[in-house]
Design a protein around this motif. Structure first.
Motif, PDB file in Angstrom:
ATOM      1  N   ILE A   1       0.901  -1.173   0.134  1.00 29.42           N
ATOM      2  CA  ILE A   1       0.301   0.115   0.017  1.00 29.42           C
ATOM      3  C   ILE A   1       0.880   1.242  -0.052  1.00 29.42           C
ATOM      4  CG2 ILE A   1      -1.908  -1.135   1.159  1.00 29.42           C
ATOM      5  CD1 ILE A   1      -0.894  -0.116   3.482  1.00 29.42           C
ATOM      6  N   SER A   2       0.152   2.409  -0.433  1.00 29.87           N
ATOM      7  CA  SER A   2       1.332   3.551  -0.524  1.00 29.87           C
ATOM      8  C   SER A   2       0.685   4.682   0.421  1.00 29.87           C
ATOM      9  CB  SER A   2       0.872   3.972  -2.002  1.00 29.87           C
ATOM     10  OG  SER A   2      -0.360   4.346  -2.397  1.00 29.87           O
ATOM     11  N   ASN A   3      -0.384   4.658   0.999  1.00 23.75           N
ATOM     12  CA  ASN A   3      -0.753   5.737   1.944  1.00 23.75           C
ATOM     13  C   ASN A   3      -1.633   5.172   3.313  1.00 23.75           C
ATOM     14  OD1 ASN A   3      -3.635   5.605   1.230  1.00 23.75           O
ATOM     15  ND2 ASN A   3      -2.489   6.695  -0.900  1.00 23.75           N
ATOM     16  N   ALA A   4      -1.825   6.100   3.986  1.00 24.18           N
ATOM     17  CA  ALA A   4      -2.424   5.506   5.579  1.00 24.18           C
ATOM     18  C   ALA A   4      -3.804   5.211   5.242  1.00 24.18           C
ATOM     19  CB  ALA A   4      -2.188   6.461   6.587  1.00 24.18           C
ATOM     20  N   GLU A   5      -4.469   5.791   4.152  1.00 23.73           N
ATOM     21  CA  GLU A   5      -6.035   5.501   3.880  1.00 23.73           C
ATOM     22  C   GLU A   5      -6.235   4.120   3.846  1.00 23.73           C
ATOM     23  OE1 GLU A   5      -5.190   9.806   4.338  1.00 23.73           O
ATOM     24  OE2 GLU A   5      -4.098   8.109   3.176  1.00 23.73           O
ATOM     25  N   HIS A   6      -5.493   3.630   2.967  1.00 21.72           N
ATOM     26  CA  HIS A   6      -5.356   2.162   2.581  1.00 21.72           C
ATOM     27  C   HIS A   6      -5.360   1.078   3.687  1.00 21.72           C
ATOM     28  CE1 HIS A   6      -4.377   3.691  -1.971  1.00 21.72           C
ATOM     29  NE2 HIS A   6      -5.466   4.073  -1.658  1.00 21.72           N
ATOM     30  N   VAL A   7      -4.915   1.478   4.821  1.00 22.84           N
ATOM     31  CA  VAL A   7      -4.581   0.739   5.860  1.00 22.84           C
ATOM     32  C   VAL A   7      -5.717  -0.363   6.278  1.00 22.84           C
ATOM     33  CG1 VAL A   7      -3.894   0.234   8.301  1.00 22.84           C
ATOM     34  CG2 VAL A   7      -2.633   1.865   6.534  1.00 22.84           C
TER      35      VAL A   7
END
Length: 630
Positions: free
Chosen positions: A85-91
């Motif tokens: 994943i590339s950013n925190a929103e995808h966690v």
């Protein structure tokens, strides 16, 4: 377990080859991936999933490739699926069981924690300095070796259970757990050694008792022989005295007889001279016989009288010969007595040699007893060290339990503070924050901060007390300290045991001067007294009270220790400090606690300890000088 050991051994070998800059066949990313694969062996997720989702957020392509290689190699006991994943929103979209954060994305750790909340997700980061935000975090030690630390409370908060066997992988906090585990093992070994030593001591005591009985029998036999020798010596002396007296009497009589014989011999010689003269006169008279017949007759009469006198002299000589013969017989009897005396002297010489042999045998037994006594002293020292380590282990366990309570409260407050901070941040960001809610959240934050501060201060006080008391017990060095404060530190370190037994301790100390002695020895003695009260004094009570009172007199401190337990029987007061004396042997007591206290106070602190009669509980008085003479 065998697989676990082999896998751990492989990681240690790989880590050592990396840290020693050998042939660089393994990269740091490969080692981290291997650690992540092994973490799944020691951490359990709720509902026991058969497959683990591993998500990686970072810019390190080598790290991502190493994770893929680890997943395909079967290093984990689970089947692993990887996603990047590339950013925190995808966690939240990944539903990851393990979330790996690269160093380049450490700035998102705080927000990721807030997003995860209490979800069962293992957060693996690297080089994060704030331990409150981490789950498991990789870092390099001062020796440039790769290690990790973990935040147990975050993992527990997220519903993850941790196996104690994770200590096999290493780690900073794990080292402490490993040390406690190793200490527990050593204490177990010490207990077994104590049992063996106790058995050996009992065997030695039985042997010593038998040898003492044999020595007593031999001593009685020697005493009887000595008495017989003394009686025989007195008889010989008396016999010798009687014989010497008889010899003196005989010698005196013999001297008198010799004097008389000499007188008689002189008379015989005179008579012989007279006979010679008479013969000469006889010859002259023979020539004149014709001339004077009358004169011849007269001479004949004289000769007859002289002949009668000679006969009388011969009879007297015969009597003297008989007397000399009797004297010779007496001399032979005296010679026989002297021979008997010589035989007695030879017997005395033989008995003296026998006595010397018995004395040498007795000296050998005494030397053997001395060696056994030295072995007992060495055994006692080993038991003292074992008792000291057992006391220190109990102190570690009690303090760890006490520190766990305030730290747990502080962690709970921190978690609550983090949650309401996230809430207020979210409302502020969405422009939904009202003044009432803001005021309420600020009040809750102040309350949480106050709880955190008080519990951390309480933990710091407990650790400070434990640190000082344990350091003193290990070093046993003399130093200057204040007795009142040190008494409170000792009682604080025993707070867990006292709380469990519902025993209250009160201290009365008006003495404000600093003293110079051995604080470690003093803490060990006081700890033994308190543990004795808890085990023996309050064994049948639900609650109790211990009072400590400090007084000073003529350069000495007097500490009165008194509890209100069941007390000590009067017939046991004289034996209370004897080694191995105990009234509770069936429960595992060795009877060395008070004996060790007595030796430490009298020999190390140059003082004294006595057990006083008391109608209510046990009463001990400790005394020692202000300044120890080292």
């Amino acid at each position: 377990m065998k697989y676990l050991f082999l896998s751990t051994l492989c990681i240690v070998v790989m880590l050592s080859s990396f840290n020693n800059n050998a042939e660089e066949t393994l990269s740091e990313q490969t080692l981290k991936s291997a650690f992540i694969g092994q973490f799944s062996h020691f951490i359990n997720w709720p509902n026991s999933p058969k497959q683990l989702n591993v998500a990686y957020m970072g810019n390190d392509d080598q790290y991502w490739q190493a994770l893929q290689n680890m997943a395909s190699s079967g290093a984990s006991k689970y089947a692993l699926t990887l996603s990047r994943i590339s950013n925190a929103e995808h966690v939240l979209l990944t539903d990851a069981h393990i979330l790996v954060i690269g160093q380049s994305h450490n700035r998102y750790i705080s927000g990721i924690n807030a997003l995860l909340g209490d979800r069962a997700t293992l957060l693996v980061s690297e080089y994060v300095t704030d331990n409150k935000l981490i789950g498991i975090n990789f870092y390099k030690t001062n020796k440039q070796t790769l290690s990790f630390n973990l935040n147990r409370y975050n993992l527990l908060y997220q519903g993850l259970s941790i196996s104690e066997d994770i200590v096999l992988l290493g780690g900073s906090e794990i080292d402490v757990a490993h040390m406690v585990k190793e200490m527990t093992s050593k204490l177990s070994d010490s207990a077994k050694q104590i049992d063996k030593l106790n058995s050996h001591i009992r065997t030695q005591e039985i042997s010593i008792t038998e040898k003492q009985k044999q020595i007593e029998k031999k001593q009685q036999s020697i005493n009887l022989k000595n008495q017989e020798l003394e009686l025989l010596s007195e008889k010989i002396k008396q016999t010798q005295f009687d014989h010497e007296k008889q010899l003196d009497d005989l010698a005196s009589q013999l001297a008198q007889k010799e004097h008389l014989l000499e007188d008689k011999q002189n008379k015989v010689s005179d008579t012989q001279n007279e006979l010679d003269k008479m013969n000469e006169q006889s010859r002259k008279l023979t020539a004149l016989i014709d001339k004077n017949q009358q004169h011849i007759e007269q001479q004949t009469q004289k000769l007859s009288r002289l002949s009668n006198g000679l006969k009388e002299k011969e009879q007297a000589l015969q009597v003297k010969e008989k007397q000399v013969e009797q004297t010779t017989n007496v001399l032979f009897i005296s010679l026989g007595a002297l021979i008997a005396f010589a035989v007695l002297a030879a017997n005395l010489w033989y008995l003296s040699k026998r006595k010397q042999a018995l004395n040498k045998l007795l000296e050998a037994h005494n030397e053997e007893l001395e060696n056994i006594n030295q072995q007992l002293i060495t055994t006692q020292k080993q038991l003292v060290e074992s008792e000291k380590m057992a006391s220190l282990a109990g102190l570690v366990t009690g303090v760890a339990h006490e520190v766990n309570t305030p730290l747990g409260a502080a962690i709970t407050a921190v978690t609550h503070l983090s949650a309401i901070s996230t809430e207020i941040y979210s409302d502020f960001k969405d422009k939904k924050l009202s003044s009432q809610k803001f005021e309420r959240i600020l009040e809750e934050q102040l309350q949480a901060t106050d709880i955190i501060f008080k519990n951390l201060c309480r933990s710091a006080d407990l650790i400070k007390s434990f640190k000082q008391v344990s350091a003193d017990q290990v070093s046993e060095a003399a130093r200057e300290f204040e007795i009142g404060d040190y008494l409170h530190e000792i009682i604080t370190s025993l707070k867990h045991e006292l709380k469990r037994a519902q025993v209250h301790v009160s201290i009365r100390c008006d003495f404000q001067k600093r003293i110079y002695t051995y604080p470690g020895v003093f803490s060990q003695v006081l700890t033994n007294l308190v543990i004795n009260s808890l085990i023996h004094g309050f064994k049948s009570q639900q609650a109790g009270h211990i009072q400590l009172e400090v007084k000073q007199e003529n350069g000495h401190l007097f500490i009165h220790y008194q509890d209100n337990g069941c007390g000590i029987d009067k017939q046991n007061l004289d034996k209370i400090f004897d080694p191995f004396f105990t009234t509770n042997r069936n429960s595992g007591s060795t009877g060395l606690g008070l004996s060790i206290c007595y030796n430490l106070i009298t020999q190390k602190m140059q003082g004294n300890i006595t057990c006083l009669e008391s109608e209510n509980g046990a009463h001990f008085e400790l005394s020692f000088p202000f300044t120890i003479q080292t």
